[in-house]
Scaffold this motif. Structure first.
Motif, PDB file in Angstrom:
ATOM      1  N   GLU A 168       0.873  -1.281   0.038  1.00  0.00           N
ATOM      2  CA  GLU A 168       0.019   0.008  -0.074  1.00  0.00           C
ATOM      3  C   GLU A 168       0.952   1.243   0.076  1.00  0.00           C
ATOM      4  N   PHE A 169       2.049   1.295   0.976  1.00  0.00           N
ATOM      5  CA  PHE A 169       2.893   2.577   0.758  1.00  0.00           C
ATOM      6  C   PHE A 169       3.512   2.649  -0.452  1.00  0.00           C
ATOM      7  N   LEU A 170       3.831   1.596  -1.164  1.00  0.00           N
ATOM      8  CA  LEU A 170       4.415   1.657  -2.410  1.00  0.00           C
ATOM      9  C   LEU A 170       3.821   2.307  -3.214  1.00  0.00           C
ATOM     10  N   ILE A 171       2.293   1.702  -3.443  1.00  0.00           N
ATOM     11  CA  ILE A 171       1.318   2.132  -4.423  1.00  0.00           C
ATOM     12  C   ILE A 171       1.392   3.430  -4.305  1.00  0.00           C
ATOM     13  N   GLY A 172       0.861   3.994  -3.049  1.00  0.00           N
ATOM     14  CA  GLY A 172       0.566   5.526  -2.645  1.00  0.00           C
ATOM     15  C   GLY A 172       1.752   6.214  -3.148  1.00  0.00           C
ATOM     16  N   ARG A 209       1.521   9.166  -5.624  1.00  0.00           N
ATOM     17  CA  ARG A 209       1.253  10.217  -5.208  1.00  0.00           C
ATOM     18  C   ARG A 209      -0.462  10.733  -5.405  1.00  0.00           C
ATOM     19  N   ALA A 210      -1.457   9.901  -4.884  1.00  0.00           N
ATOM     20  CA  ALA A 210      -2.628  10.104  -5.282  1.00  0.00           C
ATOM     21  C   ALA A 210      -3.566   9.343  -4.275  1.00  0.00           C
ATOM     22  N   ASN A 211      -4.927   9.788  -4.432  1.00  0.00           N
ATOM     23  CA  ASN A 211      -5.833   8.948  -3.661  1.00  0.00           C
ATOM     24  C   ASN A 211      -6.111   7.556  -4.030  1.00  0.00           C
ATOM     25  N   VAL A 212      -6.704   6.755  -3.517  1.00  0.00           N
ATOM     26  CA  VAL A 212      -6.936   5.275  -3.632  1.00  0.00           C
ATOM     27  C   VAL A 212      -7.034   4.957  -5.237  1.00  0.00           C
ATOM     28  N   ALA A 213      -8.121   5.720  -5.703  1.00  0.00           N
ATOM     29  CA  ALA A 213      -8.654   5.407  -7.050  1.00  0.00           C
ATOM     30  C   ALA A 213      -7.759   5.948  -7.751  1.00  0.00           C
ATOM     31  N   GLY A 214      -7.427   7.404  -7.807  1.00  0.00           N
ATOM     32  CA  GLY A 214      -6.354   7.878  -8.584  1.00  0.00           C
ATOM     33  C   GLY A 214      -5.046   7.131  -8.665  1.00  0.00           C
ATOM     34  N   ALA A 215      -4.540   6.546  -7.521  1.00  0.00           N
ATOM     35  CA  ALA A 215      -3.181   5.821  -7.455  1.00  0.00           C
ATOM     36  C   ALA A 215      -3.377   4.675  -8.522  1.00  0.00           C
ATOM     37  N   PHE A 216      -4.487   3.725  -8.420  1.00  0.00           N
ATOM     38  CA  PHE A 216      -4.581   2.424  -9.004  1.00  0.00           C
ATOM     39  C   PHE A 216      -4.570   2.981 -10.644  1.00  0.00           C
ATOM     40  N   SER A 231      -4.825  -1.292   9.912  1.00  0.00           N
ATOM     41  CA  SER A 231      -5.330  -0.403   8.713  1.00  0.00           C
ATOM     42  C   SER A 231      -5.400  -0.754   7.213  1.00  0.00           C
ATOM     43  N   LEU A 232      -5.500  -1.938   6.871  1.00  0.00           N
ATOM     44  CA  LEU A 232      -5.121  -2.364   5.723  1.00  0.00           C
ATOM     45  C   LEU A 232      -6.308  -2.886   5.003  1.00  0.00           C
ATOM     46  N   GLY A 233      -6.073  -2.776   3.524  1.00  0.00           N
ATOM     47  CA  GLY A 233      -7.077  -3.413   2.436  1.00  0.00           C
ATOM     48  C   GLY A 233      -8.273  -2.281   2.023  1.00  0.00           C
ATOM     49  N   LEU A 234      -8.050  -1.362   2.454  1.00  0.00           N
ATOM     50  CA  LEU A 234      -9.155  -0.467   1.927  1.00  0.00           C
ATOM     51  C   LEU A 234      -8.472   1.265   1.488  1.00  0.00           C
ATOM     52  N   GLY A 235      -7.109   0.976   1.464  1.00  0.00           N
ATOM     53  CA  GLY A 235      -6.185   2.197   0.854  1.00  0.00           C
ATOM     54  C   GLY A 235      -5.879   3.209   1.777  1.00  0.00           C
ATOM     55  N   CYS A 236      -6.207   2.954   3.129  1.00  0.00           N
ATOM     56  CA  CYS A 236      -5.847   4.081   4.106  1.00  0.00           C
ATOM     57  C   CYS A 236      -4.239   4.217   3.963  1.00  0.00           C
ATOM     58  N   MET A 237      -3.491   3.126   3.850  1.00  0.00           N
ATOM     59  CA  MET A 237      -2.005   3.314   3.778  1.00  0.00           C
ATOM     60  C   MET A 237      -1.529   3.658   2.451  1.00  0.00           C
ATOM     61  N   ILE A 238      -2.542   3.443   1.411  1.00  0.00           N
ATOM     62  CA  ILE A 238      -2.204   3.977   0.014  1.00  0.00           C
ATOM     63  C   ILE A 238      -2.314   5.752   0.170  1.00  0.00           C
ATOM     64  N   THR A 239      -3.228   6.059   0.802  1.00  0.00           N
ATOM     65  CA  THR A 239      -3.475   7.507   1.056  1.00  0.00           C
ATOM     66  C   THR A 239      -2.373   8.134   1.750  1.00  0.00           C
ATOM     67  N   TYR A 240      -2.042   7.385   2.864  1.00  0.00           N
ATOM     68  CA  TYR A 240      -0.749   7.835   3.648  1.00  0.00           C
ATOM     69  C   TYR A 240       0.694   7.898   3.038  1.00  0.00           C
ATOM     70  N   GLY A 241       0.680   6.930   2.107  1.00  0.00           N
ATOM     71  CA  GLY A 241       1.923   6.425   1.299  1.00  0.00           C
ATOM     72  C   GLY A 241       2.035   7.734   0.534  1.00  0.00           C
ATOM     73  N   TYR A 279       1.746  10.676   1.066  1.00  0.00           N
ATOM     74  CA  TYR A 279       2.329  11.933   1.316  1.00  0.00           C
ATOM     75  C   TYR A 279       3.503  11.757   2.155  1.00  0.00           C
ATOM     76  N   ILE A 280       4.129  10.296   1.944  1.00  0.00           N
ATOM     77  CA  ILE A 280       5.561   9.795   2.550  1.00  0.00           C
ATOM     78  C   ILE A 280       6.743  10.422   1.649  1.00  0.00           C
ATOM     79  N   ARG A 281       7.641  11.172   2.371  1.00  0.00           N
ATOM     80  CA  ARG A 281       8.565  11.349   1.746  1.00  0.00           C
ATOM     81  C   ARG A 281       9.567  10.653   0.848  1.00  0.00           C
ATOM     82  N   SER A 282      10.004  11.022  -0.191  1.00  0.00           N
ATOM     83  CA  SER A 282      10.604  10.075  -1.157  1.00  0.00           C
ATOM     84  C   SER A 282      11.905   9.322  -0.738  1.00  0.00           C
ATOM     85  N   ASP A 283      12.552   9.957   0.391  1.00  0.00           N
ATOM     86  CA  ASP A 283      13.654   9.201   0.724  1.00  0.00           C
ATOM     87  C   ASP A 283      13.446   8.023   1.917  1.00  0.00           C
TER      88      ASP A 283
END
Ligand code: PFF
Length: 437
Positions: free
Chosen positions: A47-51, A55-62, A213-223, A225-229
């Motif tokens: 999820e982190f990796l996808i997000g 750099r988008a919301n769940v639907a946008g990321a996919f 908090s898995l399976g619904l894209g919460c960690m995609i959304t937070y991912g 916003y994660i810094r690239s390094d």
């Protein structure tokens, strides 16, 4: 910190103990931990990796990573799942506020365990008060999301969470020093393998996903916003270990007391609300600790509700091109209605059931037993089969040194091990075949 705040919440302190109680104790804990390590952690990394990649919301990321619209359905699945979670989660968070009030009025003092159980039953089946606190909690979450003060809340929770851990540890000490505490410890840590049933395995999987908090894209959304390094693997390890420690500590705080006080461990959602006040009444400084505990529990719940509402707000505002404020207000209004129905469904006069289950139980069931595992399954399939290997390799190796071997092993896990394991657990529960024999 935000991801940890999302993960640590009512799932650890309220849901985990009652699931352990209903599903046979240590055997459940063992399978739960296996699910966290073998399925939860890889899915969180995905999820982190996808997000972060999209750099988008769940639907946008996919949409971005798959280059088409088919996977956008995953975004919808996430939003639907977030909706069902919030519908019952806010009700329980509201109970937490009532318990701050009761603790502050010193109303636990002098009550027996039966008295506390009766109090909970009367309160949760009344109409007005649970509804009031439910709405208060929704408004609080809405305020935080609209005013954009999540950062402030996270900074506070960074300071406050160690206090929650400290009180949990004190509760553990009190609980394990009660008479007959060893029976509770044995229940929690000495597995009786005959207790493992298909339902127990599916419950453990659902609880692992819920708690992380898995399976619904919460960690995609937070991912996103994660810094690239940032080293994603380290973040996954930190969040998962912290989350599991809080869950296990809650178990140690509760089960010795449950056995010492003769409480039924399998009684369900009221377990924590009956047991912990009993422990506080038998503890020096219990008055203060009880208030602090329920305040901190509410803050832990708030950092989770923020993250769930955020999934819906990010989706609605980015997909329908409206402001975050309007998106947050509209989604909250919808949730006020659904969660009021959930709360009322437990009421004595307003009991709403469908096929023998209350609406509250339906939401919980749909989320943990169906939507989250299904979400995890498709996230694994997506990363394993539809993401480019370059995207995966790049994301894994930002801020970390990873060999090609590691990338291949991770992809193998996501292609085969995780989806097949989730599928088997489902088919097993449906009785298509019997994994255990
Ligand atoms: N993990 C949270 C808890 O244990 O309370 C609940 C949760 C938060 C579930 C965020 C799902 C989610 F997206």
């Amino acid at each position: 910190m935000a991801a940890a705040g999302s993960a640590v919440g009512l799932g650890n302190i309220w849901k985990f103990p009652y699931e352990v109680g209903q599903n046979g104790g240590a055997a459940f804990l063992l399978i739960y931990i296996l699910c966290v390590v073998l399925l939860g952690m890889p899915v969180m990394l995905s999820e982190f990796l996808i997000g972060r990649r999209a750099r988008a919301n769940v639907a946008g990321a996919f949409r971005k990573l798959s280059g088409g619209n088919r996977w956008v359905l995953m975004g919808l699945l996430g939003v639907v799942c977030a909706f069902f979670i919030l519908s019952f989660y806010f009700v329980v968070a509201g109970w937490g506020i009532e318990y701050i009030y009761q603790a502050a009025c010193n109303n636990f003092a002098g009550k027996t365990t039966d008295g506390l159980a009766r109090f909970f039953a009367d309160f949760s089946s009344s109409s007005f008060r649970p509804l009031l606190w439910d709405v208060v909690f929704i408004l609080l979450t809405l305020y935080v999301v609209v005013a954009g003060v999540e950062k402030g809340i996270e900074r506070y929770s960074k300071i406050l969470m160690p206090f929650l851990l400290l009180i949990l540890i004190l509760l553990c000490v009190r609980s394990v020093t009660m008479d007959n505490a060893s029976a509770g410890l044995a229940f929690l840590f000495k597995p009786d393998f005959s207790k493992i049933t298909p339902t127990v395995i599916l419950s453990a999987l659902g609880q692992a996903f819920f708690s992380l908090s898995l399976g619904l894209g919460c960690m995609i959304t937070y991912g996103s916003y994660i810094r690239s390094d940032n080293n994603l693997m380290r973040t996954v390890a930190q969040v998962s270990v912290l989350d599991t420690i809080v869950a296990v500590l809650s178990g140690v705080a509760i089960f010795p007391a449950v056995f010492a006080l003769g409480i039924d461990p399998a009684q369900g959602p009221q377990l924590v609300f009956v047991t912990l006040p009993s422990v506080f009444t038998q503890m020096p400084g219990g008055y203060i600790f009880a208030i602090l505990f329920f305040v901190l529990l509410s803050i832990a719940a708030l950092t989770s509700t923020i993250s769930i509402l955020e999934i819906m707000v990010a989706f609605v505002s980015e997909e329908f091109h409206c402001s975050r404020k309007n998106a947050a207000i509209v989604t909250s209004l919808v949730i006020v209605i659904s969660s009021a129905l959930c709360s009322l469904s437990l009421g004595a006069d307003t009991r709403l059931t469908l096929f023998g289950r209350t609406l509250f139980d339906w939401c919980d069931f749909l989320v943990s037993k169906i939507l989250m595992p299904v979400g995890g399954f498709f996230i694994a399939i997506f990363v394993g089969w539809f993401c480019s290997k370059k995207d995966v390799r790049d994301e894994l190796s930002h801020g970390a040194v990873v060999s090609e071997w590691f990338v291949n092993a991770f992809l193998f896990l996501m292609r085969f091990v995780v989806p097949i394991a989730i599928l088997l657990i489902f088919l097993n529960e449906l009785g298509v075949f019997d994994l255990l024999s």
